[in-house]
Enzyme design. Structure first.
Site, PDB file in Angstrom:
ATOM      1  N   CYS A 132       0.826  -1.206   0.000  1.00  9.75           N
ATOM      2  CA  CYS A 132       0.000   0.000   0.000  1.00  9.75           C
ATOM      3  C   CYS A 132       0.862   1.259   0.000  1.00  9.75           C
ATOM      4  CB  CYS A 132      -0.929  -0.001   1.203  1.00  9.75           C
ATOM      5  SG  CYS A 132      -1.940   1.489   1.325  1.00  9.75           S
ATOM      6  N   CYS A 135      -0.380   4.113   2.179  1.00 13.23           N
ATOM      7  CA  CYS A 135      -0.098   3.938   3.607  1.00 13.23           C
ATOM      8  C   CYS A 135       1.380   4.180   3.911  1.00 13.23           C
ATOM      9  CB  CYS A 135      -0.422   2.510   4.055  1.00 13.23           C
ATOM     10  SG  CYS A 135      -1.921   1.828   3.367  1.00 13.23           S
ATOM     11  N   ASP A 136       2.264   3.655   3.093  1.00 12.36           N
ATOM     12  CA  ASP A 136       3.671   3.574   3.479  1.00 12.36           C
ATOM     13  C   ASP A 136       4.626   4.401   2.625  1.00 12.36           C
ATOM     14  OD1 ASP A 136       2.929   1.784   5.460  1.00 12.36           O
ATOM     15  OD2 ASP A 136       3.054   0.068   4.112  1.00 12.36           O
TER      16      ASP A 136
END
Ligand code: NAP
Length: 309
Positions: A132, A135-136
């Site tokens: 992701c 997200c990261d």
């Protein structure tokens, strides 16, 4: 006992649905899964969930969701549903040892990111390996990253990652991308993105964090190492819908088809989160869908005059 509503799944969608259903006095049962909490349980820092300006660990966030659902009278069991009968009313949902009956259902079983399937990939998940970018990606500011996949998601992730990374290498197992033309054009025009064709990752290198990848050219069998600080796997997601096959409308990829707001093709069965939404796939959007499904259930039960508090 016939429950007003059974919620299947305990990620952000399922637990938000539980909070809303419980506060509406519906006394929901959450069948949380044998490994509860959903995809956030394998995410380390969550920095984009509103309300946590300093970020929060994924498992800790899910624990807070869970406590909030329990506070208002949710019953929660950690088990998997092994079969469902949505053809007869009240509906029946079975775990390996118990069958539960209910007047309405919210399916929030989520989706599972596909992984390449390497031991080294599993070992370094959260240590440079991610599925992701939203997200990261932020953690790769000024670093080099690689993306595996040739679809829209891979190119979207690659484009997004160029906001942070110094270089993004897309590794694809063929020499033609599956992604839409517009996504291809955008990626090819981005000077930070380069491509390695006809190649598979056969090992993720690094002890405590990712330092590189070992690739195999699928045409020549040639091996090569590339240095990278991160690996984003974007080879698709699998919606967790197999037990509903044949009973509910699913699209060609197996995602739940939504007919009206959160309604599925069976009256009284609702859905929320990544199990139907392959477009946004965020914890906050899943939570939003969970809220919507619980409100829809509450109104549906009221219309039918079958809710009991
Ligand atoms: P996808 O379209 O199914 O693409 C998956 C890609 O991963 C393919 O290129 C496939 O290679 C590759 N792949 C699959 N298994 C692999 C493996 N084991 N090892 C290496 N590579 C592997 O999935 P997606 O990109 O997640 O997209 C899912 C859906 O969402 C699509 O309908 C897509 O259009 C849509 N989507 C749209 C947008 C957008 O429009 N902005 C963004 C994201 C997703 P092959 O090509 O060789 O099969």
């Amino acid at each position: 006992m016939v429950y007003n509503v059974i919620i299947i799944g305990s990620g952000p969608a399922g637990l938000t649905a539980a909070i809303y259903a419980a506060r509406a006095n519906l006394e929901p049962l959450v069948i949380a899964g044998a490994t509860p909490g959903g995809q956030l349980m394998v995410t380390s820092d969550v920095e984009n969930y509103p309300g946590f300006p300093n970020g929060i660990q994924g498992p800790e966030l899910m624990q807070l969701f869970r406590e909030q659902a329990l506070r208002f009278g949710t019953t929660l069991i950690n088990a998997d549903i092994v079969s469902a009968d949505l053809r007869r009313y009240p509906f029946s949902l079975s775990t390996s040892d118990t069958t539960y009956q209910c007047k309405s259902v919210i399916i929030a079983t989520g989706a599972t990111a596909k992984w390449i399937g390497l031991d080294s990939e599993t070992r370094l998940r959260g240590k440079g390996v991610s599925a992701c970018a939203t997200c990261d990606g932020f953690f790769f500011r000024g670093k080099r990253v690689a993306v595996v996949g040739g679809g829209d998601a891979a190119l979207e992730e690659a484009n997004f990652l160029t906001k942070f990374a110094t270089s993004v290498t897309v590794i694809h197992r063929r020499d033609a991308l599956r992604a839409s033309k517009i996504m291809q054009d955008r990626a090819k025009a981005n000077p930070k993105i380069s491509f390695i064709w006809n190649s598979e990752v056969i090992e993720v290198l690094g002890d405590t964090h990712v330092t590189g990848l070992k690739l195999k050219n699928v045409r020549t069998d040639e091996r090569m190492n590339v240095q990278t600080d991160g690996l984003f796997v974007a080879i698709g997601h699998e919606p967790n819908t197999s037990i509903f096959k044949g009973q509910l409308d699913l699209d060609v990829k197996g995602y739940m088809v939504v007919h009206d707001h959160t309604r599925t093709s069976v009256d009284g069965v609702f859905t929320a989160g990544d199990v139907h939404d392959h477009h946004y796939r965020q914890a906050i959007t899943a939570a939003g869908f969970g809220c919507m499904a619980a409100i829809d259930v509450e109104r549906w039960l009221e219309e039918k005059g079958v809710a009991t508090a």
